[in-house]
Design a protein around this motif. Structure first.
Motif, PDB file in Angstrom:
ATOM      1  N   HIS A  77       9.672  -6.285  -9.076  1.00 58.24           N
ATOM      2  CA  HIS A  77       9.086  -7.030  -8.890  1.00 58.24           C
ATOM      3  C   HIS A  77       7.856  -6.783 -10.447  1.00 58.24           C
ATOM      4  O   HIS A  77       7.351  -7.617 -10.641  1.00 58.24           O
ATOM      5  N   TYR A  78       8.681  -5.577 -11.461  1.00 57.70           N
ATOM      6  CA  TYR A  78       8.369  -5.403 -12.380  1.00 57.70           C
ATOM      7  C   TYR A  78       9.124  -6.761 -13.194  1.00 57.70           C
ATOM      8  O   TYR A  78       7.813  -7.641 -14.452  1.00 57.70           O
ATOM      9  N   ALA A  79       9.997  -7.084 -13.204  1.00 53.83           N
ATOM     10  CA  ALA A  79      10.511  -7.527 -14.057  1.00 53.83           C
ATOM     11  C   ALA A  79      10.235  -9.412 -13.960  1.00 53.83           C
ATOM     12  O   ALA A  79      10.011  -9.769 -14.818  1.00 53.83           O
ATOM     13  N   THR A  80      10.071  -9.488 -12.577  1.00 52.45           N
ATOM     14  CA  THR A  80       9.430 -10.760 -12.291  1.00 52.45           C
ATOM     15  C   THR A  80       7.774 -10.704 -12.981  1.00 52.45           C
ATOM     16  O   THR A  80       7.664 -11.609 -13.043  1.00 52.45           O
ATOM     17  N   CYS A  81       7.175 -10.052 -12.300  1.00 56.28           N
ATOM     18  CA  CYS A  81       5.386  -9.990 -13.242  1.00 56.28           C
ATOM     19  C   CYS A  81       5.649 -10.062 -14.692  1.00 56.28           C
ATOM     20  O   CYS A  81       4.987 -10.695 -15.191  1.00 56.28           O
ATOM     21  N   LEU A  82       6.284  -9.249 -15.446  1.00 55.56           N
ATOM     22  CA  LEU A  82       6.391  -9.485 -16.547  1.00 55.56           C
ATOM     23  C   LEU A  82       6.991 -10.630 -17.688  1.00 55.56           C
ATOM     24  O   LEU A  82       6.500 -11.311 -17.915  1.00 55.56           O
ATOM     25  N   GLY A  83       7.373 -11.335 -16.261  1.00 55.68           N
ATOM     26  CA  GLY A  83       8.399 -12.325 -16.669  1.00 55.68           C
ATOM     27  C   GLY A  83       7.286 -13.755 -16.311  1.00 55.68           C
ATOM     28  O   GLY A  83       7.047 -14.363 -17.535  1.00 55.68           O
ATOM     29  N   ASP A  84       6.662 -13.940 -15.746  1.00 55.63           N
ATOM     30  CA  ASP A  84       5.413 -14.639 -14.886  1.00 55.63           C
ATOM     31  C   ASP A  84       4.542 -14.238 -16.559  1.00 55.63           C
ATOM     32  O   ASP A  84       3.817 -15.890 -16.800  1.00 55.63           O
ATOM     33  N   THR A  85       3.983 -13.390 -16.896  1.00 57.74           N
ATOM     34  CA  THR A  85       3.104 -13.247 -17.236  1.00 57.74           C
ATOM     35  C   THR A  85       3.137 -13.255 -19.303  1.00 57.74           C
ATOM     36  O   THR A  85       2.312 -14.232 -19.253  1.00 57.74           O
ATOM     37  N   LEU A  86       4.729 -13.860 -19.397  1.00 52.64           N
ATOM     38  CA  LEU A  86       5.272 -13.433 -20.793  1.00 52.64           C
ATOM     39  C   LEU A  86       5.513 -15.449 -20.841  1.00 52.64           C
ATOM     40  O   LEU A  86       4.921 -15.667 -21.954  1.00 52.64           O
ATOM     41  N   ALA A  87       5.631 -15.923 -19.935  1.00 50.72           N
ATOM     42  CA  ALA A  87       5.638 -17.258 -19.883  1.00 50.72           C
ATOM     43  C   ALA A  87       4.694 -18.375 -19.848  1.00 50.72           C
ATOM     44  O   ALA A  87       4.459 -18.647 -20.549  1.00 50.72           O
ATOM     45  N   SER A  88       4.025 -17.772 -19.173  1.00 50.59           N
ATOM     46  CA  SER A  88       2.240 -18.022 -19.190  1.00 50.59           C
ATOM     47  C   SER A  88       1.108 -17.779 -21.127  1.00 50.59           C
ATOM     48  O   SER A  88       1.058 -18.637 -20.854  1.00 50.59           O
ATOM     49  N   GLU A  89       1.048 -16.360 -21.309  1.00 47.82           N
ATOM     50  CA  GLU A  89       1.016 -16.132 -22.608  1.00 47.82           C
ATOM     51  C   GLU A  89       1.756 -16.403 -23.969  1.00 47.82           C
ATOM     52  O   GLU A  89       0.995 -16.197 -24.926  1.00 47.82           O
ATOM     53  N   MET A  90       2.893 -16.143 -23.764  1.00 46.80           N
ATOM     54  CA  MET A  90       3.288 -17.007 -25.236  1.00 46.80           C
ATOM     55  C   MET A  90       3.946 -18.163 -24.550  1.00 46.80           C
ATOM     56  O   MET A  90       4.000 -18.809 -25.511  1.00 46.80           O
ATOM     57  N   GLY A  91       4.598 -18.876 -23.421  1.00 44.76           N
ATOM     58  CA  GLY A  91       4.817 -20.362 -23.265  1.00 44.76           C
ATOM     59  C   GLY A  91       3.581 -21.282 -23.841  1.00 44.76           C
ATOM     60  O   GLY A  91       3.932 -22.375 -23.881  1.00 44.76           O
ATOM     61  N   ILE A  92       2.265 -20.441 -24.065  1.00 41.35           N
ATOM     62  CA  ILE A  92       0.553 -21.943 -23.962  1.00 41.35           C
ATOM     63  C   ILE A  92       1.190 -21.804 -25.785  1.00 41.35           C
ATOM     64  O   ILE A  92       0.139 -23.889 -25.861  1.00 41.35           O
ATOM     65  N   LEU A  93       1.503 -21.016 -26.692  1.00 42.42           N
ATOM     66  CA  LEU A  93       1.606 -21.300 -28.465  1.00 42.42           C
ATOM     67  C   LEU A  93       3.238 -22.142 -27.682  1.00 42.42           C
ATOM     68  O   LEU A  93       3.343 -22.842 -29.169  1.00 42.42           O
ATOM     69  N   SER A  94       3.350 -22.677 -27.119  1.00 40.12           N
ATOM     70  CA  SER A  94       5.002 -24.214 -27.591  1.00 40.12           C
ATOM     71  C   SER A  94       3.999 -25.622 -28.101  1.00 40.12           C
ATOM     72  O   SER A  94       3.316 -25.322 -27.604  1.00 40.12           O
ATOM     73  N   GLN A  95       4.527 -25.117 -28.871  1.00 38.68           N
ATOM     74  CA  GLN A  95       4.822 -26.916 -29.997  1.00 38.68           C
ATOM     75  C   GLN A  95       5.571 -27.949 -28.846  1.00 38.68           C
ATOM     76  O   GLN A  95       4.485 -29.328 -29.220  1.00 38.68           O
ATOM     77  N   GLN A  96       6.249 -27.647 -27.954  1.00 39.76           N
ATOM     78  CA  GLN A  96       6.409 -28.738 -26.914  1.00 39.76           C
ATOM     79  C   GLN A  96       4.892 -28.692 -25.464  1.00 39.76           C
ATOM     80  O   GLN A  96       5.010 -27.775 -25.417  1.00 39.76           O
ATOM     81  N   GLY A  97       5.436 -29.756 -25.470  1.00 40.51           N
ATOM     82  CA  GLY A  97       4.006 -30.158 -24.232  1.00 40.51           C
ATOM     83  C   GLY A  97       4.940 -29.421 -22.998  1.00 40.51           C
ATOM     84  O   GLY A  97       5.791 -30.162 -22.498  1.00 40.51           O
ATOM     85  N   PRO A  98       3.462 -29.264 -22.941  1.00 33.55           N
ATOM     86  CA  PRO A  98       4.542 -28.321 -20.958  1.00 33.55           C
ATOM     87  C   PRO A  98       5.163 -30.022 -19.654  1.00 33.55           C
ATOM     88  O   PRO A  98       4.170 -30.659 -19.739  1.00 33.55           O
ATOM     89  N   ILE A  99       5.851 -29.537 -18.907  1.00 33.64           N
ATOM     90  CA  ILE A  99       6.607 -30.689 -17.643  1.00 33.64           C
ATOM     91  C   ILE A  99       5.284 -29.688 -16.633  1.00 33.64           C
ATOM     92  O   ILE A  99       6.249 -29.043 -16.559  1.00 33.64           O
ATOM     93  N   SER A 100       5.340 -30.631 -15.742  1.00 30.68           N
ATOM     94  CA  SER A 100       5.163 -30.133 -14.617  1.00 30.68           C
ATOM     95  C   SER A 100       6.362 -30.168 -13.345  1.00 30.68           C
ATOM     96  O   SER A 100       7.017 -31.265 -13.355  1.00 30.68           O
ATOM     97  N   ILE A 101       6.471 -29.046 -12.322  1.00 34.27           N
ATOM     98  CA  ILE A 101       7.844 -28.525 -11.793  1.00 34.27           C
ATOM     99  C   ILE A 101       7.803 -30.000 -11.030  1.00 34.27           C
ATOM    100  O   ILE A 101       8.020 -29.733  -9.963  1.00 34.27           O
ATOM    101  N   ILE A 102       6.436 -29.966  -9.826  1.00 39.92           N
ATOM    102  CA  ILE A 102       6.237 -31.388  -9.729  1.00 39.92           C
ATOM    103  C   ILE A 102       6.362 -32.949  -9.458  1.00 39.92           C
ATOM    104  O   ILE A 102       6.868 -33.160  -9.383  1.00 39.92           O
ATOM    105  N   THR A 103       5.617 -33.177 -11.200  1.00 43.22           N
ATOM    106  CA  THR A 103       6.150 -34.213 -11.259  1.00 43.22           C
ATOM    107  C   THR A 103       6.548 -34.689 -11.929  1.00 43.22           C
ATOM    108  O   THR A 103       6.855 -35.713 -12.888  1.00 43.22           O
TER     109      THR A 103
END
Length: 215
Positions: A141-167
């Protein structure tokens, strides 16, 4: 493996555990309010889950590890995040729903372990199947939650443009469902942090932390 190791094991809801849990939960809730990382309702919910998590045993400190790592990631380059996503400043403050979503399942498992099993046991599906399942659920549970948090909080700083998992097309930073390699890497790091924390806590308790021979 024997379950009689004592080390510095914290007996669930003993006077020592209860006092420690109430003190730390109070300090963290006040700290969250002062830093504006928690709303008033969020601070109240944080006190409740903090108390029951820490009162259940030393492994309850995984909640603290998750909270501190997640809060640090949220504050990291905060102004840059706000430039990329106007909602970043709003989402930085956790309310009751966010607090419970990131902790309720793990806390219920921890309390269940304290009630049905008692003292913490080393992970051994052969000797302690129920205790092992409950603790692995907490870790997951905590591994999933922290992974999700870090992905969101650190991923937004990526120089790469995000890719939609849907489109599978490039979307603006902060878009739900948008992923980057940078954010994905930090998601994995979040899981590793929780895993290392669980090994450290079990070592302090004197529990066997050797890898299982089979899964």
């Amino acid at each position: 493996p024997s379950s009689s190791s004592t080390g510095k094991m914290l007996e669930p809801f003993s006077l020592k555990a209860t006092t420690l849990a109430a003190t730390i939960a109070t300090l963290l809730s006040i700290h969250g309010l002062r830093r504006k990382s928690l709303s008033k309702w969020g601070a109240g919910a944080a006190w409740i889950v903090g108390f029951f998590s820490l009162g259940s045993g030393l492994r309850g400190f995984l909640l603290i590890l998750f909270y501190q790592a997640g809060s640090s990631a949220t504050k990291y380059h905060k102004r840059e995040k706000e430039k990329r996503d106007a909602g970043a400043s709003v989402s930085a403050q956790r309310g009751i729903q966010q607090v419970l979503c990131c902790s309720l399942i793990a806390v219920l498992c921890a309390v269940g372990h304290a009630v049905w099993i008692g003292n913490e046991r080393e992970i051994s599906f052969e000797h302690h199947p129920t205790a092992s399942k409950l603790y692995c659920a907490i870790i997951s549970h905590y591994a999933t939650c922290l992974g999700d948090t870090l992905a969101s909080e650190m991923g937004i700083l990526s120089q790469q443009g995000p890719i939609s998992i849907i489109t599978l097309k490039t979307v603006p930073h902060g878009t739900n469902g948008g992923v980057t390699w940078w954010g994905t890497m930090w998601s994995g790091i979040g899981g590793v942090i929780i895993a290392l924390g669980s090994v450290l806590l079990d070592s302090v308790s004197g529990l066997d932390t050797r890898p299982l021979p089979t899964l």
